[in-house]
Write a protein that holds these residues in place. Structure first.
Motif, short mmCIF file in Angstrom:
data_model
loop_
_atom_site.label_atom_id
_atom_site.label_comp_id
_atom_site.label_asym_id
_atom_site.label_seq_id
_atom_site.Cartn_x
_atom_site.Cartn_y
_atom_site.Cartn_z
N UNK A 157 0.84 -1.20 0.00
CA UNK A 157 0.00 0.00 0.00
C UNK A 157 0.87 1.25 0.00
N UNK A 158 1.89 1.27 0.84
CA UNK A 158 2.76 2.44 0.96
C UNK A 158 3.45 2.76 -0.36
N UNK A 159 3.82 1.73 -1.12
CA UNK A 159 4.50 1.92 -2.40
C UNK A 159 3.65 2.70 -3.41
N UNK A 160 2.35 2.71 -3.20
CA UNK A 160 1.47 3.46 -4.08
C UNK A 160 1.68 4.97 -3.93
N UNK A 161 2.20 5.38 -2.78
CA UNK A 161 2.32 6.80 -2.46
C UNK A 161 3.73 7.35 -2.61
N UNK A 162 4.71 6.54 -2.29
CA UNK A 162 6.07 7.05 -2.30
C UNK A 162 7.07 5.93 -2.55
N UNK A 163 8.20 6.31 -3.12
CA UNK A 163 9.28 5.35 -3.34
C UNK A 163 10.50 5.67 -2.50
N UNK A 164 10.42 6.75 -1.69
CA UNK A 164 11.54 7.14 -0.85
C UNK A 164 11.62 6.25 0.38
N UNK A 165 12.79 5.69 0.62
CA UNK A 165 12.95 4.66 1.65
C UNK A 165 12.56 5.14 3.04
N UNK A 166 12.99 6.34 3.42
CA UNK A 166 12.67 6.84 4.76
C UNK A 166 11.17 6.96 4.96
N UNK A 167 10.49 7.48 3.97
CA UNK A 167 9.04 7.63 4.05
C UNK A 167 8.37 6.26 4.11
N UNK A 168 8.84 5.33 3.33
CA UNK A 168 8.24 4.00 3.28
C UNK A 168 8.35 3.28 4.61
N UNK A 169 9.53 3.26 5.20
CA UNK A 169 9.75 2.52 6.44
C UNK A 169 8.93 3.09 7.58
#
Length: 455
Positions: A345-357
């Protein structure tokens, strides 16, 4: 005219499914309005994360605006269902006429008011110097379409409560599918960025509004929109019945304000916007869970209200427990999905690692108590359907108050990230309180209804 669902005679388990499933789908799809906007916005080259934070700031205002549609729609539909159960069709038509007038008045008044004060609202809701321009652009366009948003939300309740859940679902699907198609066109093809997302949403809400309006003016439905028979006392009654769900949604806006403000303050210039962006993703995920939950508990209120009006109290009890079982199945599934699959789900919004984690961590924290939350949703909405508005309101405000307190106090003793734990703490405690209150009240309340009926 024969409704698709017979609220008086159809078997309760199948009836609950027939109303709950389309309502769940409709609520889920309705969430796609904001999620699709945020998903596309998060991937706009160069400005994606900052623009996403800006649109996230608009989230509470959008929720606040749509909650007025729920105030009239849900309050009016509960009263309409009770009148239909009593076989008082003249009063039922009067309820819809008064509700329609109030929806029109609220739509116009709120459009003017929010356009005048939107800049102040955005700053209160946590906009920063970097995100304000994006938030202001989105909010200006969205607010201009308030009429269509409120009418689509409010009128749909009167379709569902008369036994047409599939039509109610179609009302939402039309808007959501339009938004899915129009978003990439306006955002990327026309290079309109945040403005394009807002325009696509307004057009989609217009489509939903027109569909609902034409259906309620047609011949297929028993109680159609009419003019006249306006009564100030009846309007007050409608607003009173809708007050509890309205305040639940309206205070959701306050909770988002508090969350954004706390994250901006304690996160500071280095982390504030990042935390708000991640909170926007987490809250979008929570909507995927809580909106179908609202579809289950809210979409089946017509069964409870109709049979309460018909004085069939045993059928009311059967409906409540069947609704709870369905809710527990759904939340259990979503609990495990939240443990193991949030990264997709998170990958739909952002690909930046810090934001994802951080977003994945936030989702797991927010969903720790979603299974107990089933009791809160079913019992509070059940009490509302039984005209126990004060009780339902008190239980809802208790949960919201605990959330606000946790959001403010936890970062004082720990860190900005600790604010995320306010959600599971308030969900767990409030569910226990609501269950105890419901079990103490239900039998006594229904017994009084039977005695009044001479049963």
């Amino acid at each position: 005219m024969k409704s698709e669902a017979n609220l008086e005679k159809d078997p309760v388990p199948s009836l609950v499914l027939r109303l709950a499933v389309p309502s769940m789908i409709a609520q889920f799809v309705n969430v796609l309005y904001s999620i699709i906007d945020r998903m596309y916005i998060g991937h706009i080259p160069d400005i994606g994360p900052v623009a996403l934070a800006g649109v996230g700031v608009c989230g509470p205002i959008v929720t606040l605006l749509s909650s007025f549609g729920t105030l009239v729609g849900l309050g009016g539909s509960i009263l309409l269902s009770i009148r239909l159960g009593e076989k008082n069709f003249q009063k039922a038509r009067q309820v819809l006429a008064n509700s329609f007038l109030m929806l029109c008045c609220f739509s116009v008044a709120l459009t003017v008011l929010f356009l005048l004060i939107k800049e102040q609202l955005l700053m209160w809701f946590g906009a920063s110097a970097d995100t304000f321009a994006y938030a202001d652009t989105y909010m200006t366009i969205y607010t201009a379409g308030t009429f269509f948003a409120l009418m689509a939300v409010g009128l749909n309740y009167f379709i569902n409560c008369q036994g047409f859940p599939m039509v109610g679902m179609a009302t939402v699907l039309i808007g959501a599918l339009s938004n899915i198609i129009l978003d990439p066109i306006f955002i990327f093809l026309f290079h309109m960025d945040v403005a394009g997302a807002a325009i696509a949403t307004v057009i989609s809400q217009f489509a939903s509004c027109m569909f609902a309006l034409f259906f309620l003016l047609g011949k297929k439905i028993h109680v159609r929109i009419s003019l006249g028979g306006y009564d100030r006392k009846l309007m007050k009654r409608i607003l009173y019945l809708g007050l509890s769900p309205f305040l639940i949604l309206a205070t959701d806006s306050i909770l988002l304000i508090v969350m954004n403000t706390v994250l901006q303050k304690y996160g500071g210039p280095e982390k504030g916007d990042m935390l708000i962006s991640c909170a926007t993703i987490v809250q979008s995920y929570m909507l995927i869970i809580t909106s179908p939950m609202l579809g289950i508990s809210g979409g089946t209120q017509a069964i409870i209200s109709y049979n309460y009006g018909a004085k069939n109290t045993q059928r009311v009890k059967n409906a409540e427990w069947t609704i709870l079982k369905l809710m527990l199945v759904f939340t259990t599934v979503m609990f495990f999905v939240s443990r193991f699959l949030p990264q997709y789900f998170v990958q739909l919004f952002t690909g930046e690692e810090e934001y994802m984690q951080f977003s994945i961590w936030g989702i797991r924290v927010f969903t720790m108590m979603i299974i107990p939350l089933s009791f809160q949703y079913v019992f509070v909405d059940g009490l509302t359907a039984l005209e126990r508005t004060k009780t339902a309101l008190a239980l809802s405000i208790t949960r919201k108050s605990m959330y606000v307190a946790g959001t403010i106090l936890l970062p004082l003793f720990f860190s900005a990230e600790a604010a995320f734990y306010a959600e599971p703490v308030s969900d767990g405690i409030s569910s226990v309180i609501s269950t105890c209150a419901f079990l103490l009240i239900l039998d006594k309340h229904l017994k009084r209804r039977e005695q009044a009926a001479g049963v």
